[in-house]
Write a protein that holds these residues in place. Structure first.
Motif, PDB file in Angstrom:
ATOM      1  N   LYS A 199      -8.071   7.069   1.160  1.00  0.00           N
ATOM      2  CA  LYS A 199      -8.924   6.166   1.943  1.00  0.00           C
ATOM      3  C   LYS A 199      -8.278   5.967   3.323  1.00  0.00           C
ATOM      4  N   ASP A 200      -9.084   5.503   4.252  1.00  0.00           N
ATOM      5  CA  ASP A 200      -8.637   5.172   5.604  1.00  0.00           C
ATOM      6  C   ASP A 200      -7.862   6.331   6.261  1.00  0.00           C
ATOM      7  N   ALA A 201      -8.379   7.545   6.127  1.00  0.00           N
ATOM      8  CA  ALA A 201      -7.693   8.691   6.757  1.00  0.00           C
ATOM      9  C   ALA A 201      -7.842   8.610   8.277  1.00  0.00           C
ATOM     10  N   VAL A 202      -6.734   8.813   8.946  1.00  0.00           N
ATOM     11  CA  VAL A 202      -6.726   8.773  10.414  1.00  0.00           C
ATOM     12  C   VAL A 202      -6.225  10.132  10.918  1.00  0.00           C
ATOM     13  N   SER A 237      -2.286  15.233  13.942  1.00  0.00           N
ATOM     14  CA  SER A 237      -1.624  14.360  12.969  1.00  0.00           C
ATOM     15  C   SER A 237      -2.655  13.896  11.954  1.00  0.00           C
ATOM     16  N   ALA A 238      -2.161  13.550  10.804  1.00  0.00           N
ATOM     17  CA  ALA A 238      -3.040  13.020   9.759  1.00  0.00           C
ATOM     18  C   ALA A 238      -2.246  12.024   8.927  1.00  0.00           C
ATOM     19  N   SER A 239      -2.818  10.867   8.770  1.00  0.00           N
ATOM     20  CA  SER A 239      -2.185   9.870   7.901  1.00  0.00           C
ATOM     21  C   SER A 239      -3.291   9.117   7.172  1.00  0.00           C
ATOM     22  N   PHE A 240      -2.955   8.568   6.048  1.00  0.00           N
ATOM     23  CA  PHE A 240      -3.979   7.883   5.248  1.00  0.00           C
ATOM     24  C   PHE A 240      -3.308   7.016   4.185  1.00  0.00           C
ATOM     25  N   ALA A 241      -4.140   6.256   3.475  1.00  0.00           N
ATOM     26  CA  ALA A 241      -3.640   5.426   2.374  1.00  0.00           C
ATOM     27  C   ALA A 241      -4.167   6.002   1.063  1.00  0.00           C
ATOM     28  N   VAL A 242      -3.421   5.780   0.018  1.00  0.00           N
ATOM     29  CA  VAL A 242      -3.863   6.246  -1.309  1.00  0.00           C
ATOM     30  C   VAL A 242      -4.791   5.170  -1.877  1.00  0.00           C
ATOM     31  N   LEU A 297       3.682  16.864   2.971  1.00  0.00           N
ATOM     32  CA  LEU A 297       3.160  15.501   2.866  1.00  0.00           C
ATOM     33  C   LEU A 297       4.296  14.537   2.522  1.00  0.00           C
ATOM     34  N   THR A 298       4.425  13.511   3.346  1.00  0.00           N
ATOM     35  CA  THR A 298       5.400  12.458   3.043  1.00  0.00           C
ATOM     36  C   THR A 298       4.621  11.281   2.461  1.00  0.00           C
ATOM     37  N   VAL A 299       4.897  10.959   1.196  1.00  0.00           N
ATOM     38  CA  VAL A 299       4.198   9.842   0.540  1.00  0.00           C
ATOM     39  C   VAL A 299       5.172   8.667   0.451  1.00  0.00           C
ATOM     40  N   PRO A 312       0.825  -1.215   0.000  1.00  0.00           N
ATOM     41  CA  PRO A 312       0.000   0.000   0.000  1.00  0.00           C
ATOM     42  C   PRO A 312       0.858   1.264   0.000  1.00  0.00           C
ATOM     43  N   VAL A 313       0.311   2.280  -0.611  1.00  0.00           N
ATOM     44  CA  VAL A 313       0.988   3.585  -0.582  1.00  0.00           C
ATOM     45  C   VAL A 313       0.311   4.403   0.514  1.00  0.00           C
ATOM     46  N   THR A 314       1.102   4.792   1.487  1.00  0.00           N
ATOM     47  CA  THR A 314       0.538   5.584   2.582  1.00  0.00           C
ATOM     48  C   THR A 314       1.168   6.963   2.582  1.00  0.00           C
ATOM     49  N   ALA A 315       0.501   7.865   3.222  1.00  0.00           N
ATOM     50  CA  ALA A 315       1.016   9.237   3.282  1.00  0.00           C
ATOM     51  C   ALA A 315       0.750   9.802   4.680  1.00  0.00           C
TER      52      ALA A 315
END
Lengths: 409, 223
Positions: free
Chosen positions: A89-92, A237-242, A276-278, A56-59
């Motif tokens: 998707k799946d933003a936290v 904080s914010a993180s999620f998947a592409v 943003l760190t991808v 998965p690609v996460t950011a």
């Protein structure tokens, strides 16, 4: 007439069984090789299709120099943009808070403002905490994280220390973090509200970089508290998947338009969450390698098809050319060109159909080939091989019957 | 009754280096229930003439008439299937088929069911004097004489009117030769076939009702 073709073709095949078996073995080998080829292509296509799940690609939102991925000030409009982005998707999200049980004021906080808290929309926002480690009150569940109700989950130890239990309603005096322009952090009062304790948790294995939160609040509830207090909301904080890593460029463009820039290591240390760190390098590397291999295989497919057609032509040629005399006799007996073609073609087709069926069964049973790939291999084999056969018979049909019969005399 | 007529028939073909005129302005007619022999030296155009009469190719000029109809207007496949059959020096039997199956083949081609075809094939094989044991044998197990008789039986299976034979005794000993000639004569005189035999064997020619001589592609004499 079909009976005549089938009867004559099958009788000839049986009568020259060694040649037929040899021809079938050649066909079988070609079908198996094609199965390996198409199976490999199919496997690569599947790997490519399943790659977003496997790699998965996460950011993660960070500050501009990339040194912080939590304890940030991420503006609400950025949060909303991430939430509404079609590529995400799946933003936290999390928001750090400081609170105390009971009611008190800014002047009276010492000894009372003693609990770190976090607002989050997912259990994944609290590193090290597992969902099964939360004991929910009857009627409460994970929907807690998505709600905007005044509910909280409290650490088991804190509950015991304060004589509280799940289901109790407690008054929380909540402070928020405000980041100054010169790297200072201020605690400012947010609200004083009654919250129901709907679950308890064990934070013994907390892995996050921020202080251990002993109280969890729903993210949307915290946003609501800010709104009601007339304060600008920032996430911590914010993180999620592409969602579709094959649309990375479109995703990055959208994020850029949302004000999230690529990390610049030389940038000034700040708390602003505006970069943003991808984590896409592995995905890009693997997908590029797979795509290159797939393109190579696809480019080689015409050559493989040509080779199969040539093998079909040569095998059919060797089998049929040795029977030029028979062809000529059939013609001299009054069998038309098309009918002679039918007899010879059907004979070859029946042998190769057997090879195809046998090869496909072997491939499906022994090589774990997917039915679709085996189907393709069978279609490719039969069409190429029989094209070769058609050319061979056609070539023979062009020769003079008279010459063929006289040469033998 | 005239069955086959050649009107100023010529045939030439191209080799890599030259054009060969194999048949030049041949005119003649052939009657039913007669046996004809076409004689001449090798390269005189006899076999080419037979191939033209068999409809394996069309003349470059002139015409071949079958019962008054031009071969050009007929389906040549049907002509070979229903009217004219050919017997060759090398027999040209199907090596994968037994004697009986070889004879059955022209009937199967016409859609005659197997049982009836087998019965008729047995009759044809008996007609050419082959014993029952031969029926299940493949060509490679038979003598030359037996193979040629199977080939004649196969030609008869078509139930046509014309039997063309190209050096039918060329690969046979004198005993078998006499037998084959006898069969051909009987087919002409007893069963009404027009039999045309290409040969350079004087004994075969002597048995024919008419002898045509070819030289350098031309018909030079006839009796």
């Amino acid at each position: 007439m079909l009976y005549f073709y089938v009867h004559t073709g099958s009788r000839n095949a049986v009568r020259q069984r060694y040649k037929a078996i040899l021809s079938m073995l050649v066909g079988l080998a070609v079908v198996l090789l094609l199965n390996i080829y198409t199976g490999y292509m199919d496997s690569m296509q599947r790997q490519l299709r399943d790659l977003p799940g496997a790699v998965p690609v996460t950011a993660t939102v960070s500050n501009l120099n990339g040194s912080l991925d939590a304890g940030l000030a991420i503006p609400e409009k950025t949060v909303e943009r991430i939430q509404n982005c079609p590529y995400v998707k799946d933003a936290v999200f999390t928001v750090q808070l400081y609170l105390g049980f009971g009611t008190f004021t800014m002047d009276d906080y010492e000894g009372k403002l003693n609990q770190f808290a976090a607002g989050t929309n997912s259990v994944q926002g609290i590193r090290g905490l597992k969902e099964e480690e939360i004991a929910w009150m009857d009627g409460a569940d994970r929907d807690f994280f998505g709600s905007d109700r005044r509910e909280c989950v409290v650490d088991q130890m804190v509950l015991e220390d304060n004589g509280l239990q799940v289901g109790d309603v407690v008054t929380l005096t909540i402070f928020y973090y405000r980041y100054g322009d010169y790297h200072e952090i201020f605690f400012e009062p947010l609200t004083i509200q009654e919250y129901q304790i709907t679950g308890c948790m064990d934070m013994a294995e907390y892995l996050g970089s921020m202080p251990v939160p002993s109280v969890l609040l729903p993210f949307q509830t915290v946003r609501k508290e800010f709104r009601e207090a007339g304060l600008p909301f920032t996430a911590d904080s914010a993180s999620f998947a592409v969602k579709d890593p094959f649309q990375l460029d479109a995703f990055k463009q959208d994020m850029k338009e949302a004000g999230l820039l690529p990390v610049a290591a030389t940038a000034e240390y700040r708390y602003d969450g505006n970069a943003l760190t991808v984590r896409d390098s592995m995905f890009i590397q693997v997908s590029e390698r797979l795509q290159e291999s797939l393109e190579l295989m696809q480019a080689g497919l015409p050559l493989v098809l040509a080779i199969v057609a040539v093998i079909g032509y040569i095998t059919a040629y060797l089998l049929i050319q040795s029977r030029r005399g028979e062809y000529a006799v059939m013609r001299s007996l009054g069998l038309g060109k098309g009918q002679c073609f039918g007899v010879m073609f059907l004979e070859t087709a029946m042998i190769q159909l057997c090879a195809c069926i046998l090869g496909s069964i072997l491939a499906l049973a022994g090589m774990e080939t997917q039915p679709q790939a085996a189907g393709w291999a069978a279609v490719i084999f039969l069409s190429c091989y029989l094209s070769g056969t058609v050319v061979s018979i056609w070539h023979m049909g062009r020769r003079s019957v008279m010459a063929a019969l006289c040469r033998q005399d | 009754m005239e069955l086959l007529r050649l009107e100023d028939v010529s045939y030439s073909y191209q080799t890599k280096y030259q054009t060969i005129e194999a048949v030049k302005h041949v005119s003649c007619s052939f009657e039913q229930a007669r046996m004809y022999a076409v004689v001449g030296e090798s390269g005189s155009g006899k076999s080419t003439l037979l191939s033209l009469m068999a409809g394996l190719d069309l003349p470059v000029s002139g015409d071949i008439l079958v019962e008054g109809k031009s071969l050009k207007t007929l389906s040549r496949d049907r002509y070979r299937r229903d009217i004219a059959s050919v017997v060759y020096q090398s027999f040209h039997l199907f090596p994968l088929l037994t004697a009986q199956e070889n004879v059955m083949f022209p009937m199967e081609m016409k859609g005659i069911r197997s049982g009836e075809a087998a019965e008729r094939a047995c009759r044809m094989l008996t007609r050419v004097g082959l014993p029952d044991k031969i029926r299940k044998q493949f060509p490679k197990m038979m003598s030359g004489g037996e193979q040629q008789r199977v080939a004649i039986a196969r030609a008869l299976a078509a139930e046509g009117k014309i039997l063309l034979a190209d050096e039918p005794t060329g690969n046979l000993d004198s005993e078998n030769e006499a037998h084959i000639v006898k069969i051909l004569k009987e087919l002409a005189h007893q069963e009404g076939y027009l039999v045309i035999v290409i040969t350079h064997n004087p004994e075969v020619a002597k048995a024919a009702d008419h002898v045509l001589q070819m030289k350098d592609g031309r018909l030079v004499t006839g009796r």
